[in-house]
Write a protein that holds these residues in place. Structure first.
Motif, PDB file in Angstrom:
ATOM      1  N   LYS A  20       6.306  13.945 -58.661  1.00 19.19           N
ATOM      2  CA  LYS A  20       7.072  13.601 -57.463  1.00 19.19           C
ATOM      3  C   LYS A  20       8.420  14.321 -57.433  1.00 19.19           C
ATOM      4  O   LYS A  20       9.190  14.136 -56.495  1.00 19.19           O
ATOM      5  CB  LYS A  20       7.276  12.075 -57.412  1.00 19.19           C
ATOM      6  N   LEU A  61      11.060  13.710 -59.169  1.00 15.83           N
ATOM      7  CA  LEU A  61      12.136  12.710 -59.099  1.00 15.83           C
ATOM      8  C   LEU A  61      13.317  13.108 -59.982  1.00 15.83           C
ATOM      9  O   LEU A  61      13.130  13.656 -61.065  1.00 15.83           O
ATOM     10  CB  LEU A  61      11.613  11.337 -59.538  1.00 15.83           C
ATOM     11  N   LEU A  62      14.510  12.786 -59.511  1.00 16.96           N
ATOM     12  CA  LEU A  62      15.709  13.178 -60.260  1.00 16.96           C
ATOM     13  C   LEU A  62      16.361  12.015 -60.999  1.00 16.96           C
ATOM     14  O   LEU A  62      17.225  12.227 -61.839  1.00 16.96           O
ATOM     15  CB  LEU A  62      16.749  13.769 -59.304  1.00 16.96           C
ATOM     16  N   ASN A  63      15.993  10.793 -60.672  1.00 13.33           N
ATOM     17  CA  ASN A  63      16.733   9.653 -61.231  1.00 13.33           C
ATOM     18  C   ASN A  63      15.901   8.761 -62.146  1.00 13.33           C
ATOM     19  O   ASN A  63      16.207   7.585 -62.310  1.00 13.33           O
ATOM     20  CB  ASN A  63      17.324   8.814 -60.089  1.00 13.33           C
ATOM     21  N   ILE A  95      24.054   9.370 -59.824  1.00 14.36           N
ATOM     22  CA  ILE A  95      22.870   9.456 -58.964  1.00 14.36           C
ATOM     23  C   ILE A  95      22.722  10.896 -58.498  1.00 14.36           C
ATOM     24  O   ILE A  95      23.647  11.463 -57.927  1.00 14.36           O
ATOM     25  CB  ILE A  95      23.019   8.516 -57.758  1.00 14.36           C
ATOM     26  N   LEU A  96      21.570  11.467 -58.778  1.00  9.61           N
ATOM     27  CA  LEU A  96      21.347  12.852 -58.350  1.00  9.61           C
ATOM     28  C   LEU A  96      20.543  12.863 -57.049  1.00  9.61           C
ATOM     29  O   LEU A  96      19.587  12.111 -56.902  1.00  9.61           O
ATOM     30  CB  LEU A  96      20.585  13.623 -59.432  1.00  9.61           C
ATOM     31  N   ILE A  97      20.967  13.696 -56.133  1.00  9.05           N
ATOM     32  CA  ILE A  97      20.256  13.841 -54.862  1.00  9.05           C
ATOM     33  C   ILE A  97      19.910  15.319 -54.691  1.00  9.05           C
ATOM     34  O   ILE A  97      20.773  16.177 -54.816  1.00  9.05           O
ATOM     35  CB  ILE A  97      21.114  13.333 -53.681  1.00  9.05           C
ATOM     36  N   ARG A  98      18.658  15.574 -54.473  1.00 14.34           N
ATOM     37  CA  ARG A  98      18.162  16.941 -54.380  1.00 14.34           C
ATOM     38  C   ARG A  98      18.887  17.711 -53.279  1.00 14.34           C
ATOM     39  O   ARG A  98      19.089  17.177 -52.181  1.00 14.34           O
ATOM     40  CB  ARG A  98      16.659  16.873 -54.096  1.00 14.34           C
ATOM     41  N   ASP A  99      19.258  18.946 -53.588  1.00 15.48           N
ATOM     42  CA  ASP A  99      19.901  19.804 -52.609  1.00 15.48           C
ATOM     43  C   ASP A  99      18.948  20.948 -52.280  1.00 15.48           C
ATOM     44  O   ASP A  99      18.700  21.815 -53.107  1.00 15.48           O
ATOM     45  CB  ASP A  99      21.215  20.339 -53.188  1.00 15.48           C
ATOM     46  N   TYR A 100      18.381  20.896 -51.099  1.00 18.34           N
ATOM     47  CA  TYR A 100      17.406  21.916 -50.702  1.00 18.34           C
ATOM     48  C   TYR A 100      18.073  23.120 -50.038  1.00 18.34           C
ATOM     49  O   TYR A 100      17.390  24.057 -49.634  1.00 18.34           O
ATOM     50  CB  TYR A 100      16.384  21.323 -49.720  1.00 18.34           C
TER      51      TYR A 100
END
Lengths: 292, 199
Positions: free
Chosen positions: B148, B150-152, B191-196
């Motif tokens: 998936k 997932l980053l967290n 908290i990591l949030i994907r940067d596209y």
């Protein structure tokens, strides 16, 4: 009514769950929900559960509100990117939906559209963070929202009988820090493991509702043991289901086991979340037997 | 074609602790490897007496070659607390797997790797996302190792260490947790949030 208000009043909170149909005829599930009115504080509405395409969770929650039934709007990250998720959550606020349960969600490969793209632009933790941002009056990109920001009670999930448990606790802590206000757990069949989990999880200071899934058949128990993460149905319960085939078939054994588990778990948690998986008509009986 | 860029200075500095051993991969450098910027960063930001050694490797992604180089620099690597790697995401993952008890961090974001991927690599993949997360996940890529991406943390869907999507796949996040455990570390709290946007 936000579930957090009930926890603050030190009430033992009971919730149940309905799954929207594959179609748009809601009479059956709305009837099931109505039967639970007064017995439970709120009813979760699953979001394309098990990656199977169904009627929408948000619209179902809206219909429950119309019937004065408190919904818990489940939102998963599999099907929508951050733009759509925020948009739907703002829509929920306008419908007066106050309780959310935010999850990552199963992979598309597990459902009835295995060819579909799995989105997972956000995950459970970053989705909780996103809702907190909306509550602060900005979106996840930092843009200001118009008018009064929404207010929710944010729920999350944890799997208390997982092995190893440590990754679950690490993620749970992350969810609490992100803003989770209560937890509903994966189904529990091993009370001793749950108690050990609670001893470690109580440091986070958030209410935990133990998950109960009614055991319908021996096959179901074995299937879960083989395939479902974080669930182990002990042999003793499988033997109990095997013992009286008629009683198990009628649902009576499952009801007795669920009620007994609730009684044993109650002193260790702040609530119970029942997942009847279609056996909604058994919920009242279970609660009666459990003394709730 | 391979394109990497140096990470922002602050991120690299925040990950450095104690003395450092520096590895640069020059295997695909003839394309777009920011060697000048890397050398400038090192000379301006890392004190000389904190560097236990340096290594220039040709194709860091080749596990056997890299292991041989490590063996030749055992003492300097042992002395260092941080192993700072400038390479594509595959190279960093190979190095992290060979030095499981060391903190291996990346100084690069990988933008493009097509054509070279698969040349020598067997077990590791890089999604060329332009925003390398290996510094948060003990040198195992959460985007390629988790179904998936997932980053967290793990999704909770793995059973007996195997991914819910395919029982032949190991759960990427269990691998990350186990590696962190070896390093005596907890996953990062942020908290990591994907940067596209760098794709």
């Amino acid at each position: 009514m936000k579930l957090s208000e009930l926890f603050e009043q030190k009430k033992f909170v009971v919730t149940s769950e309905i799954g929207p149909p594959k179609g748009f005829h809601l009479e059956k599930i709305l009837h099931e929900a109505e039967m639970l009115k007064g017995r439970v504080s709120a009813i979760n509405v699953t979001d394309n559960q098990s990656s199977v395409m169904r009627f929408g969770s948000l619209a179902t929650c809206h219909f429950l509100k119309d019937k004065n039934i408190e919904p818990v709007y489940q939102v998963v990250c599999r099907d929508r990117n951050r733009i759509a998720l925020q948009s739907d959550i703002l829509s929920a606020a306008a419908f007066g939906i106050e309780n959310l349960l935010l999850l990552t969600g199963d992979h598309t490969k597990l459902g009835d559209h295995p060819q579909a793209k799995s989105v997972f632009d956000l995950d459970s933790v970053s989705l909780i963070h996103t809702v907190k941002k909306l509550e602060e009056g900005v979106d996840i990109a930092g843009n200001k929202l118009d008018g009064e920001p929404p207010r929710f009670c944010i729920g999350a999930v944890v799997s208390p009988c997982s092995e190893p448990l440590e990754p679950q606790l690490i993620k749970m802590e992350k969810k609490v820090k992100a803003g989770a206000q209560f937890f509903q757990t994966q189904a529990v069949y091993e009370v001793d493991k749950f108690v050990k989990f609670i001893e470690k999880a109580k440091q986070f200071g958030v209410p935990i509702m133990a998950g109960i899934v009614i055991l319908k058949t021996v096959g179901m128990a074995k299937y879960m043991n083989e395939n479902v993460a974080g669930i182990h149905v002990p042999d003793s319960l499988i033997e109990e289901l095997k013992k009286d085939k008629e009683k198990t078939k009628s649902g009576q054994t499952g009801i007795e086991i669920a009620a007994r588990l609730i009684k044993e778990l109650k002193p260790h948690c702040e609530g119970i979340h029942l997942m009847p998986l279609g056996w909604d008509d058994k919920v009242s009986k279970i609660l009666d037997m459990a003394g709730l | 074609m391979l394109t990497t860029q140096i990470k922002n200075k602050e991120e690299i500095i925040s990950k450095l602790s104690g003395s450092t051993f520096i590895i640069k991969c020059i295997g695909c450098k003839e394309v777009l490897f920011p060697e000048t910027e890397i050398d400038k960063f090192i000379s301006e930001n890392i004190e000389k007496n904190k560097i236990t050694g340096r290594l220039k490797i040709d194709y860091l992604c080749n596990q056997d070659f890299s292991q041989a180089y490590i063996n030749n620099h055992k003492v300097e690597i042992e002395k260092a607390e941080t192993i700072l790697v400038f390479s594509c995401g595959v190279g960093v993952q190979v190095m992290a797997s060979l030095l499981e008890n060391k903190k291996v961090i990346t100084g690069c974001d990988t933008i493009y790797i097509n054509g070279f991927q698969g040349l020598t690599v067997q077990n590791y993949n890089c999604a060329q996302c332009g925003n390398c997360y290996l510094n948060y996940t003990a040198g195992i890529c959460p985007i390629t190792a988790c179904s998936k991406g997932l980053l967290n943390g793990s999704c909770g869907g793995a059973k007996n260490g195997k991914c819910e999507v395919n029982k032949d796949f190991d759960c990427g996040w269990e691998k990350i947790y186990n590696r962190l455990l070896k390093l005596n570390k907890k996953p990062k709290e942020e908290i990591l949030i994907r940067d596209y946007s760098n794709l």
